[in-house]
Design a protein around this motif. Structure first.
Motif, PDB file in Angstrom:
ATOM      1  N   LYS A  52       7.344  -1.115 -14.903  1.00 37.82           N
ATOM      2  CA  LYS A  52       7.730  -0.430 -13.670  1.00 37.82           C
ATOM      3  C   LYS A  52       6.492   0.035 -12.912  1.00 37.82           C
ATOM      4  CE  LYS A  52      10.566   3.416 -12.039  1.00 37.82           C
ATOM      5  NZ  LYS A  52      11.404   4.535 -12.458  1.00 37.82           N
TER       6      LYS A  52
ATOM      7  N   TYR B 189       4.807  -2.971 -11.398  1.00 37.11           N
ATOM      8  CA  TYR B 189       5.583  -3.443 -10.253  1.00 37.11           C
ATOM      9  C   TYR B 189       5.342  -2.550  -9.038  1.00 37.11           C
ATOM     10  CZ  TYR B 189       9.538  -4.413  -7.221  1.00 37.11           C
ATOM     11  OH  TYR B 189      10.310  -4.709  -6.132  1.00 37.11           O
ATOM     12  N   GLN B 190       5.334  -1.236  -9.250  1.00 35.12           N
ATOM     13  CA  GLN B 190       5.112  -0.315  -8.143  1.00 35.12           C
ATOM     14  C   GLN B 190       3.716  -0.507  -7.550  1.00 35.12           C
ATOM     15  OE1 GLN B 190       6.017   3.382 -10.126  1.00 35.12           O
ATOM     16  NE2 GLN B 190       8.134   3.399  -9.401  1.00 35.12           N
ATOM     17  N   ARG B 191       2.723  -0.693  -8.414  1.00 36.64           N
ATOM     18  CA  ARG B 191       1.360  -0.926  -7.921  1.00 36.64           C
ATOM     19  C   ARG B 191       1.284  -2.232  -7.132  1.00 36.64           C
ATOM     20  NH1 ARG B 191      -1.919   0.840 -13.372  1.00 36.64           N
ATOM     21  NH2 ARG B 191      -1.623   3.082 -13.116  1.00 36.64           N
ATOM     22  N   ALA B 192       1.927  -3.287  -7.657  1.00 38.94           N
ATOM     23  CA  ALA B 192       1.913  -4.574  -6.966  1.00 38.94           C
ATOM     24  C   ALA B 192       2.642  -4.475  -5.631  1.00 38.94           C
ATOM     25  CB  ALA B 192       2.546  -5.653  -7.840  1.00 38.94           C
ATOM     26  N   ALA B 193       3.759  -3.752  -5.585  1.00 35.42           N
ATOM     27  CA  ALA B 193       4.502  -3.591  -4.336  1.00 35.42           C
ATOM     28  C   ALA B 193       3.664  -2.821  -3.320  1.00 35.42           C
ATOM     29  CB  ALA B 193       5.822  -2.881  -4.594  1.00 35.42           C
ATOM     30  N   ALA B 194       2.965  -1.780  -3.780  1.00 36.34           N
ATOM     31  CA  ALA B 194       2.116  -1.012  -2.872  1.00 36.34           C
ATOM     32  C   ALA B 194       0.995  -1.885  -2.330  1.00 36.34           C
ATOM     33  CB  ALA B 194       1.559   0.208  -3.596  1.00 36.34           C
ATOM     34  N   ARG B 195       0.391  -2.680  -3.180  1.00 41.50           N
ATOM     35  CA  ARG B 195      -0.691  -3.571  -2.757  1.00 41.50           C
ATOM     36  C   ARG B 195      -0.176  -4.603  -1.760  1.00 41.50           C
ATOM     37  NH1 ARG B 195      -3.965  -7.976  -6.043  1.00 41.50           N
ATOM     38  NH2 ARG B 195      -5.731  -8.165  -4.654  1.00 41.50           N
ATOM     39  N   CYS B 196       1.013  -5.148  -2.036  1.00 46.47           N
ATOM     40  CA  CYS B 196       1.611  -6.131  -1.138  1.00 46.47           C
ATOM     41  C   CYS B 196       1.869  -5.516   0.239  1.00 46.47           C
ATOM     42  CB  CYS B 196       2.909  -6.650  -1.748  1.00 46.47           C
ATOM     43  SG  CYS B 196       3.682  -7.952  -0.797  1.00 46.47           S
ATOM     44  N   THR B 197       2.399  -4.287   0.226  1.00 45.93           N
ATOM     45  CA  THR B 197       2.657  -3.600   1.487  1.00 45.93           C
ATOM     46  C   THR B 197       1.365  -3.362   2.247  1.00 45.93           C
ATOM     47  OG1 THR B 197       4.569  -2.521   0.501  1.00 45.93           O
ATOM     48  CG2 THR B 197       3.680  -1.519   2.493  1.00 45.93           C
TER      49      THR B 197
ATOM     50  N   GLU C  15       0.165  -6.679   3.646  1.00 46.29           N
ATOM     51  CA  GLU C  15       1.019  -7.081   4.765  1.00 46.29           C
ATOM     52  C   GLU C  15       0.642  -6.296   6.021  1.00 46.29           C
ATOM     53  OE1 GLU C  15       5.783  -7.427   5.810  1.00 46.29           O
ATOM     54  OE2 GLU C  15       5.141  -6.856   3.794  1.00 46.29           O
TER      55      GLU C  15
END
Length: 163
Positions: free
Chosen positions: A124, A127-135, A138
């Motif tokens: 988790k 995933y949160q770190r990857a989502a933050a990086r993706c955001t 972007e």
């Protein structure tokens, strides 16, 4: 929830053990009673033998035979009770073994659940770190795209003004 299930299993096993223990105690009391009866019959037999030796009547011989038959019957009953008590003891030991095995299995299950929860927590966080990086990437992409598009508009406007 699993602790509740474990408690229910433990309670049912303890209830079964208690019932088996009660039954074993009951048979022990019955065996003690039969031993007391046997002692009484042996005493009665001894008394009858003494009276026969002193020249008692022929009916005393029948009494002795009945007493001996009663002694034999009581001995057989006692042997049956001892066998039954032995079987109950084996059943109780088997239930105790099954209870211990169930507790060990449950402890292993709880350990596995704990490990899976830890792994889920790690995944988790990843995933949160990857989502933050993706955001973040972007946002940078759209910022650069907007800057490039506005740079192109300025360049077109400058060419149009120069012509």
């Amino acid at each position: 929830e699993s602790e509740r299930e474990l408690a229910i299993q433990r309670d049912s096993r303890e209830e079964a053990e208690r019932l088996l223990q009660d039954e074993v105690e009951q048979h022990s009391h019955e065996a003690d009673d039969l031993r007391a009866q046997l002692a009484g019959v042996v005493k009665e037999t001894t008394d009858v033998k003494t009276s026969i030796r002193k020249g008692a009547e022929a009916s005393s011989k029948n009494t002795l035979e009945r007493a001996q038959a009663e002694v034999q019957r009581v001995r057989l009953d006692m042997e049956e009770l001892e066998d039954e008590r032995f079987e109950l003891r084996r059943a109780l030991e088997a239930h105790v073994g099954a209870l211990v095995e169930a507790k060990v299995d449950n402890a292993e299950y709880q350990g596995t659940i704990l490990e899976l929860r830890k792994e889920l927590s790690r995944v988790k966080v990843k995933y949160q770190r990857a989502a933050a990086r993706c955001t973040k990437l972007e946002a940078m992409y759209y910022t650069l795209k907007d800057a490039r598009d506005s740079g192109a508009v300025i360049e077109v406007t400058a060419k149009a003004a120069g012509s």
